[in-house]
Design a protein around this motif. Structure first.
Motif, PDB file in Angstrom:
ATOM      1  N   THR A  38     -41.371  15.760  16.538  1.00  0.00           N
ATOM      2  CA  THR A  38     -41.984  16.887  17.169  1.00  0.00           C
ATOM      3  C   THR A  38     -41.715  17.335  18.270  1.00  0.00           C
ATOM      4  O   THR A  38     -42.014  18.388  18.708  1.00  0.00           O
ATOM      5  CB  THR A  38     -43.723  16.610  17.353  1.00  0.00           C
ATOM      6  N   ARG A 236     -52.361  19.316  16.068  1.00  0.00           N
ATOM      7  CA  ARG A 236     -51.540  18.845  15.080  1.00  0.00           C
ATOM      8  C   ARG A 236     -51.930  17.184  14.916  1.00  0.00           C
ATOM      9  O   ARG A 236     -51.992  16.906  13.576  1.00  0.00           O
ATOM     10  CB  ARG A 236     -50.084  18.866  15.334  1.00  0.00           C
ATOM     11  N   SER A 289     -46.022  14.781  24.302  1.00  0.00           N
ATOM     12  CA  SER A 289     -45.353  15.831  23.762  1.00  0.00           C
ATOM     13  C   SER A 289     -44.738  16.851  24.779  1.00  0.00           C
ATOM     14  O   SER A 289     -44.145  17.717  24.413  1.00  0.00           O
ATOM     15  CB  SER A 289     -46.147  16.420  22.779  1.00  0.00           C
TER      16      SER A 289
END
Length: 318
Positions: A38, A236, A289
């Motif tokens: 990701t 997500r 992230s």
């Protein structure tokens, strides 16, 4: 292993020793789980750069993460930054489809492949990513010891082992006269305590293992961003965090809210600081992230929690 045994988190981020090894690390490990999956190249580089800026130096990955791309991206970054000597690199073998299992040939081939992808001469801490009961501990331990003696690996640990299996491995290592495990990486956080606390905690103490909790923020749930079903649907990773969105999980978040408010910090920082107070815990393994998420993560070792805060979090998470 509850509130009366917890230690107050140190206000200064003193490096912690991993088990009986000579590896001393900042008390947060950066997970490479999302690198190449990701997180694209520029994002990965930004995360790694920010991690080092905040005094981080312990990076954890695996040969199976993003089909090996995580190791490649970390290796390229280290080569570009020329900072390998200032870092502690951990990786795992056993789950890669190219070299599955923990047979001697698989372990040797997997480590050789990881060294190439990481572009390093040695791995500081190698984890057995699975408990491969189809292969005797003798075979696996002899293969790992061979790699340690060759200088390809410095130390190793377990990841998916029960307390009984860790004891079996230590006995086998003693009988063979080979290196033994110095660390354990296990699923452990405020809303997932039972798997580690109890038998595994007892064995980790008995064997003097350094414990590196993975899923330390419960797939983001312990950052406080998932409080309704709508929150889960917008993110997500919401599906992974959904298991914690229940009465107990919300009770834990409420307690974290109070602790964060009283200490002037964030929910994520408080959750990690609690984890760092637990016996044997060296460094939670945390995935982010975005580089901006690291500030709260890296503040945890420097955020002291009073005993009343630790007790409140213990009770809320029981």
């Amino acid at each position: 292993m509850r509130g009366d045994t917890a230690l107050v988190t140190a206000p200064i981020a003193v490096p912690r020793r991993i088990g009986t090894s000579d590896l001393r690390v900042f008390p947060i490990a950066l997970s490479g789980t999302v690198f190449g999956w990701t997180a694209d190249g520029p994002t990965t580089t930004s995360i790694l750069d920010r991690f080092v800026e905040l005094d981080g130096g312990f990076i954890d990955t695996a040969d199976s993460y993003a089909g090996g791309r995580s190791e490649i991206m970390i290796g390229n970054w280290m080569r570009e930054r020329r900072n390998r000597d200032s870092l502690t690199i951990a990786t795992k073998v056993g789950k890669s489809p190219d070299h599955p299992g923990l047979s001697a040939p698989a372990v040797r081939a997997a480590v050789a492949a990881s060294l190439r992808r990481l572009r390093v001469s040695h791995i500081d801490l190698l984890f057995l990513h699975i408990d491969d009961t189809a292969v005797s501990f003798d075979e696996t331990l002899l293969a790992v010891d061979e790699l340690i003696r060759a200088g390809d690996v410095r130390y190793f640990g377990g990841s998916d082992h029960t307390g009984e299996r860790l004891l079996e491995a230590r006995i086998a290592a003693g009988q063979l006269g080979v290196a033994h495990m110095v660390a354990l990486q296990k699923h452990y956080n405020l809303v997932h305590r039972d798997e580690y606390e109890g038998d595994l905690a007892r064995v980790s103490t008995q064997l003097d293992l350094g414990v590196l909790p993975r899923f330390a923020l419960a797939a983001g749930f312990l950052t406080g961003k998932y409080r309704t079903r709508g929150d889960l649907e917008r993110e997500r990773r919401g599906a992974e965090a959904s298991r914690y969105l229940n009465r107990r999980g919300l009770r834990v978040l409420a307690a974290l809210d109070r602790v964060a408010s009283e200490t002037g910090t964030s929910v994520a920082t408080a959750a990690l600081s609690w984890l760092l107070s637990r016996p044997r815990v060296v460094a939670p393994v945390v995935s982010v992230s975005d580089p901006g998420q690291l500030d709260a993560v890296m503040a945890a070792p420097r955020t002291p929690l009073g005993r009343h805060h630790l007790t409140e979090l213990d009770r809320a998470s029981e």
